[in-house]
Scaffold this active site. Structure first.
Site, mmCIF file in Angstrom:
data_model
loop_
_atom_site.group_PDB
_atom_site.id
_atom_site.type_symbol
_atom_site.label_atom_id
_atom_site.label_comp_id
_atom_site.label_asym_id
_atom_site.label_seq_id
_atom_site.Cartn_x
_atom_site.Cartn_y
_atom_site.Cartn_z
ATOM 1 N N THR A 151 -5.570 3.271 -5.219
ATOM 2 C CA THR A 151 -5.943 2.941 -3.837
ATOM 3 C C THR A 151 -4.863 3.396 -2.869
ATOM 4 O O THR A 151 -5.156 3.949 -1.799
ATOM 5 C CB THR A 151 -6.195 1.425 -3.686
ATOM 6 O OG1 THR A 151 -7.230 1.047 -4.594
ATOM 7 C CG2 THR A 151 -6.593 1.060 -2.267
ATOM 8 N N CYS A 152 -3.625 3.189 -3.244
ATOM 9 C CA CYS A 152 -2.494 3.549 -2.390
ATOM 10 C C CYS A 152 -2.439 5.057 -2.153
ATOM 11 O O CYS A 152 -2.199 5.517 -1.036
ATOM 12 C CB CYS A 152 -1.188 3.086 -3.030
ATOM 13 S SG CYS A 152 -1.199 1.354 -3.544
ATOM 14 N N SER A 153 -2.645 5.826 -3.184
ATOM 15 C CA SER A 153 -2.514 7.283 -3.118
ATOM 16 C C SER A 153 -3.756 7.984 -2.586
ATOM 17 O O SER A 153 -3.668 9.088 -2.067
ATOM 18 C CB SER A 153 -2.210 7.850 -4.506
ATOM 19 O OG SER A 153 -0.970 7.363 -4.972
#
EC number: 1.11.1.27
Length: 183
Positions: free
Chosen positions: A55-57
């Site tokens: 999700t972060c990337s």
């Protein structure tokens, strides 16, 4: 809510490029403080469970990078991405994400995250202690607006995402700008 609170004073251990060192690894240690990052500026700080995570990337970091100009037009001086990862990991992740506008802050020991009350156990994922996902607008070291994912707890079975999204923060800033213009 954390709105109105002053950020905790912490020293972050960073690695910065220094061409005078030469060789294959031209980096040196540089300590940076909370004041170095946040004093005298209006910034966005967003924190996430870990560099290189899906999700972060895929969504959060790229979304803040893509919207950096829109944030600047609304009075944001800098955008910082923080994670409970060391400087080596954060720098490599920033390089891999081709960041040009968002800057990374390594909270390797989790000290800042802990003092902010956002350190949670993620042992169920093999991560250990990490940050709960949030975003904030910081004005001269004081939290102006706070966007925290719901359900903060240790070993949460999911990774909620939405409240701290760049789109949500941008919407809030546009709303504030419209309210100010109407006054």
């Amino acid at each position: 809510m954390k709105t109105g609170l002053r950020l905790p004073e912490v020293t972050f251990r960073t690695r910065v490029r220094d061409e005078s060192i030469g060789g294959d690894n031209p980096f040196r240690w540089e300590d940076r403080t909370t004041g170095d990052y946040f004093a005298g500026k209006r910034v966005i700080l967003f924190s996430l469970p870990g560099a290189f995570t899906p999700t972060c990337s895929t969504y959060q970091l790229p979304g803040f990078e893509k919207n950096a100009d829109a944030f600047a037009e609304l009075g944001v001086d800098d955008i910082y991405c923080m994670s409970v990862n060391d400087s080596f990991v954060m720098n490599k992740w920033a390089e891999g994400q081709n960041l040009a506008k968002v800057k990374v802050i390594p909270d390797g020991s989790g000290e800042f995250t802990d003092k902010l009350g956002m350190l949670v156990a993620k042992d169920n994922l093999g991560f250990g202690k990490r940050s709960w996902r949030y975003a904030a607008i910081i004005n001269d070291g004081v939290i102006e607006a706070w966007f925290e994912e719901p359900g903060r707890c240790d070993n949460h079975p999911e990774d909620p995402y939405g409240e701290s999204s760049p789109e949500n923060v941008l919407s809030w800033l546009r709303g504030e700008a419209a309210r100010s213009a109407a006054e």
